[in-house]
Design a protein around this motif. Structure first.
Motif, mmCIF file in Angstrom:
data_model
loop_
_atom_site.group_PDB
_atom_site.id
_atom_site.type_symbol
_atom_site.label_atom_id
_atom_site.label_comp_id
_atom_site.label_asym_id
_atom_site.label_seq_id
_atom_site.Cartn_x
_atom_site.Cartn_y
_atom_site.Cartn_z
ATOM 1 N N GLY A 48 0.810 -1.188 0.000
ATOM 2 C CA GLY A 48 0.000 0.000 0.000
ATOM 3 C C GLY A 48 0.850 1.246 0.000
ATOM 4 N N PHE A 49 0.178 2.365 -0.111
ATOM 5 C CA PHE A 49 0.875 3.639 -0.177
ATOM 6 C C PHE A 49 1.274 4.093 1.216
ATOM 7 C CE2 PHE A 49 0.830 5.004 -4.516
ATOM 8 C CZ PHE A 49 -0.144 4.203 -5.096
ATOM 9 N N GLU A 50 2.564 4.288 1.385
ATOM 10 C CA GLU A 50 3.075 4.841 2.626
ATOM 11 C C GLU A 50 2.832 6.350 2.634
ATOM 12 O OE1 GLU A 50 4.521 2.924 4.989
ATOM 13 O OE2 GLU A 50 4.300 1.087 3.810
ATOM 14 N N ARG A 51 3.075 6.966 3.767
ATOM 15 C CA ARG A 51 2.839 8.403 3.909
ATOM 16 C C ARG A 51 3.621 9.215 2.874
ATOM 17 N NH1 ARG A 51 1.266 11.248 8.697
ATOM 18 N NH2 ARG A 51 1.448 9.274 9.818
ATOM 19 N N ASP A 52 4.812 8.741 2.508
ATOM 20 C CA ASP A 52 5.633 9.485 1.548
ATOM 21 C C ASP A 52 5.308 9.136 0.106
ATOM 22 O OD1 ASP A 52 8.718 7.488 1.832
ATOM 23 O OD2 ASP A 52 6.663 6.953 1.282
#
Length: 125
Positions: A48-52
């Motif tokens: 999934g998409f990390e914060r960055d």
């Protein structure tokens, strides 16, 4: 509060490809990720998409699966190539309001706040 709806599950021959979609309804800030669950087993994270904005993939799907999302972050896709029998499972997308990250880990799975209803993928020999 957001709601998630997965689609695209189907029966596919081993070695084939399939693309799943996850539509996000509602408003909020969140990070999105894909998961799957085998019958009788715990849900596992695929990536999934990390914060960055980066994506970490589970080893089991790395180089075969690709996660993307649109600019508005209200549609998430999972492109699955070179499918194997062991990819047969129910696939879920999840939204994490805190963007905790690490969605391929136990912690990441349990950080998810909202789940879709799931879509079934069956790989045929």
């Amino acid at each position: 509060q957001v709601r998630l709806a997965e689609s695209g599950g189907d029966s596919v021959q081993a070695g084939g490809s399939l693309k799943l979609s996850c539509s996000v309804h509602g408003y909020g800030t969140y990070c999105l990720a894909w998961f799957r669950q085998y019958k009788g087993r715990d849900r596992e994270g695929l990536g999934g998409f990390e914060r960055d904005g980066s994506i970490n993939y589970a080893d089991s799907v790395k180089d075969r699966f690709t996660i993307t999302q649109n600019k508005d972050k209200n549609t998430l896709w999972l492109q699955m190539d070179n499918l194997k029998l062991e990819d047969s499972a129910t696939y879920y997308c999840g939204a994490d309001y805190d963007c905790s990250g690490g969605y391929t880990t136990w912690f990441g799975v349990h950080a998810v706040d909202v789940w879709g209803q799931g879509t079934l993928v069956t790989i045929l020999p």
